[in-house]
Design a protein around this motif. Structure first.
Motif, short mmCIF file in Angstrom:
data_model
loop_
_atom_site.label_atom_id
_atom_site.label_comp_id
_atom_site.label_asym_id
_atom_site.label_seq_id
_atom_site.Cartn_x
_atom_site.Cartn_y
_atom_site.Cartn_z
N VAL A 13 -83.11 -20.55 -2.46
CA VAL A 13 -82.39 -21.19 -1.34
C VAL A 13 -81.41 -22.21 -1.89
CG1 VAL A 13 -82.67 -22.77 0.61
CG2 VAL A 13 -84.11 -20.75 0.43
N ALA A 14 -81.85 -22.97 -2.88
CA ALA A 14 -80.94 -23.94 -3.50
C ALA A 14 -79.75 -23.23 -4.14
CB ALA A 14 -81.69 -24.77 -4.55
N LEU A 15 -80.01 -22.15 -4.84
CA LEU A 15 -78.91 -21.38 -5.43
C LEU A 15 -77.99 -20.81 -4.35
CD1 LEU A 15 -80.77 -19.44 -8.26
CD2 LEU A 15 -79.04 -21.20 -8.56
N PHE A 16 -78.60 -20.35 -3.25
CA PHE A 16 -77.84 -19.77 -2.15
C PHE A 16 -76.89 -20.80 -1.56
CE2 PHE A 16 -77.65 -18.92 2.49
CZ PHE A 16 -76.97 -17.71 2.45
N PHE A 17 -77.39 -22.01 -1.29
CA PHE A 17 -76.57 -23.03 -0.65
C PHE A 17 -75.62 -23.71 -1.64
CE2 PHE A 17 -79.93 -22.92 2.66
CZ PHE A 17 -79.10 -22.59 3.72
N LEU A 18 -76.05 -23.90 -2.88
CA LEU A 18 -75.19 -24.59 -3.85
C LEU A 18 -74.04 -23.72 -4.33
CD1 LEU A 18 -77.86 -26.45 -6.01
CD2 LEU A 18 -76.32 -27.44 -4.30
N THR A 19 -74.24 -22.42 -4.39
CA THR A 19 -73.18 -21.54 -4.89
C THR A 19 -72.40 -20.86 -3.78
OG1 THR A 19 -74.70 -19.67 -5.06
CG2 THR A 19 -74.45 -21.08 -7.01
N GLY A 20 -72.70 -21.21 -2.53
CA GLY A 20 -72.02 -20.58 -1.40
C GLY A 20 -70.54 -20.88 -1.34
N MET A 31 -80.70 -13.95 -1.76
CA MET A 31 -81.96 -13.67 -1.06
C MET A 31 -82.50 -12.27 -1.42
SD MET A 31 -82.88 -16.33 0.54
CE MET A 31 -82.25 -17.26 -0.83
N LEU A 32 -81.61 -11.32 -1.64
CA LEU A 32 -82.04 -10.00 -2.09
C LEU A 32 -82.62 -10.09 -3.50
CD1 LEU A 32 -82.22 -7.03 -1.30
CD2 LEU A 32 -79.97 -6.71 -2.30
N LEU A 33 -81.99 -10.89 -4.33
CA LEU A 33 -82.51 -11.11 -5.68
C LEU A 33 -83.88 -11.79 -5.63
CD1 LEU A 33 -81.89 -10.85 -8.69
CD2 LEU A 33 -80.80 -13.09 -8.58
N TYR A 34 -84.04 -12.73 -4.71
CA TYR A 34 -85.33 -13.39 -4.51
C TYR A 34 -86.41 -12.37 -4.14
CZ TYR A 34 -88.86 -15.66 -1.58
OH TYR A 34 -90.03 -16.04 -1.00
N LEU A 48 -93.04 -8.38 1.28
CA LEU A 48 -92.73 -8.25 2.71
C LEU A 48 -92.59 -9.60 3.40
CD1 LEU A 48 -94.85 -5.11 3.63
CD2 LEU A 48 -92.44 -5.25 3.03
N PRO A 49 -93.52 -10.55 3.21
CA PRO A 49 -93.27 -11.89 3.78
C PRO A 49 -92.03 -12.55 3.18
CG PRO A 49 -95.57 -11.68 3.14
CD PRO A 49 -94.86 -10.46 2.64
N ALA A 50 -91.78 -12.27 1.90
CA ALA A 50 -90.58 -12.82 1.27
C ALA A 50 -89.32 -12.26 1.92
CB ALA A 50 -90.58 -12.50 -0.23
N ALA A 51 -89.37 -11.01 2.34
CA ALA A 51 -88.21 -10.41 3.02
C ALA A 51 -87.96 -11.10 4.35
CB ALA A 51 -88.44 -8.92 3.22
N VAL A 52 -88.99 -11.41 5.08
CA VAL A 52 -88.83 -12.11 6.37
C VAL A 52 -88.28 -13.51 6.13
CG1 VAL A 52 -90.07 -13.00 8.38
CG2 VAL A 52 -90.63 -10.74 7.47
N LEU A 53 -88.84 -14.23 5.16
CA LEU A 53 -88.35 -15.57 4.85
C LEU A 53 -86.90 -15.52 4.39
CD1 LEU A 53 -91.43 -17.08 2.97
CD2 LEU A 53 -90.60 -17.68 5.26
N ALA A 54 -86.56 -14.54 3.57
CA ALA A 54 -85.19 -14.42 3.08
C ALA A 54 -84.23 -14.13 4.22
CB ALA A 54 -85.10 -13.33 2.02
N THR A 55 -84.65 -13.34 5.18
CA THR A 55 -83.80 -13.04 6.34
C THR A 55 -83.54 -14.30 7.15
OG1 THR A 55 -84.69 -10.81 6.43
CG2 THR A 55 -83.56 -11.60 8.38
N VAL A 56 -84.59 -15.09 7.36
CA VAL A 56 -84.43 -16.34 8.10
C VAL A 56 -83.48 -17.27 7.37
CG1 VAL A 56 -85.66 -18.41 8.87
CG2 VAL A 56 -86.67 -16.16 9.24
N GLN A 58 -81.15 -16.45 5.23
CA GLN A 58 -79.81 -15.84 5.26
C GLN A 58 -79.14 -16.09 6.61
OE1 GLN A 58 -78.68 -14.06 2.52
NE2 GLN A 58 -76.69 -13.67 3.41
N ILE A 59 -79.89 -15.91 7.68
CA ILE A 59 -79.33 -16.13 9.02
C ILE A 59 -78.96 -17.59 9.21
CG2 ILE A 59 -79.91 -16.13 11.48
CD1 ILE A 59 -81.64 -13.62 10.92
N LEU A 60 -79.87 -18.49 8.83
CA LEU A 60 -79.59 -19.92 8.99
C LEU A 60 -78.46 -20.37 8.07
CD1 LEU A 60 -83.20 -21.38 9.31
CD2 LEU A 60 -81.53 -20.97 11.14
N GLY A 61 -78.38 -19.79 6.89
CA GLY A 61 -77.32 -20.17 5.95
C GLY A 61 -75.96 -19.71 6.41
N GLU A 62 -75.88 -18.52 6.94
CA GLU A 62 -74.58 -17.99 7.38
C GLU A 62 -74.10 -18.64 8.66
OE1 GLU A 62 -75.07 -13.78 7.65
OE2 GLU A 62 -74.98 -13.50 5.48
#
Length: 181
Positions: A13-20, A31-34, A48-56, A58-62
């Motif tokens: 998440v830190a990488l996602f937001f810092l490199t956005g 998030m796919l890499l995660y 599978l839980p990681a996929a749900v968390l990553a989707t959340v 991703q949605i909140l980040g975008e």
């Protein structure tokens, strides 16, 4: 395991937001890499839980923290994103679990084969010891095969008087006395 999953999520998440905002890293699917990393490390159970968390995330980040849920196309985009992440997590996690299980089975078979080999090796060593002991007994016995061969060689003459004499000598040898005659 759950704590490690959360720590990895925080790192990505830190990488996602810092490199956005960086042009080079903005297109990376953090998030796919995660999800792939979680699938590789822990298998399908945690991917599978990681996929749900990553989707959340991703949605909140975008959507800058407030997702737009009014339009049908936004819902479809989120559902497709979740499906993509779930598919990636299941694919990687299932493959890793399958390979781990095959590795476990092969390791178990190898250990079983080693135990069987050791057991058969021990049996073979015992058989060799028994064979050597019987071989010594046979060769050192008075009525052993070499002795019988020597006896037959002594008796194997054509003259009847000589046969009688040789039989007497053989009986003397077998009985251990010279008073047979």
């Amino acid at each position: 395991l759950f704590l490690e999953n959360i720590i990895l999520l925080a790192v990505f998440v830190a990488l996602f937001f810092l490199t956005g905002t960086t042009a080079v890293f903005a297109k990376w699917e953090w998030m796919l890499l995660y999800i792939v990393v979680i699938g590789l490390l822990y298998g399908v159970k945690y991917s599978l839980p990681a996929a749900v968390l990553a989707t959340v995330v991703q949605i909140l980040g975008e959507s800058a923290g407030v997702p737009e849920l009014r339009g049908w196309e936004n819902w479809m985009q989120y559902i497709l994103q979740l499906a993509e992440y779930l598919f990636a997590g299941m694919l990687v996690g299932y493959t890793v679990d399958l390979l781990r299980e095959e590795n476990r089975i092969k390791t178990q078979e190898a250990l079983s084969a080693q135990e069987d080999y050791k057991r058969l090796s021990d049996i073979n060593e015992q058989n060799i010891l028994v064979k050597n002991e019987y071989e010594k007994r046979i060769l050192n016995a008075k009525n052993s095969i070499p002795q019988l061969y020597a006896i037959i060689q002594k008796i194997d003459v054509l003259e009847s008087d000589r046969i009688f004499m040789e039989v007497l000598h053989v009986i003397e040898e077998l009985m251990g006395t010279n008073t047979v005659a």
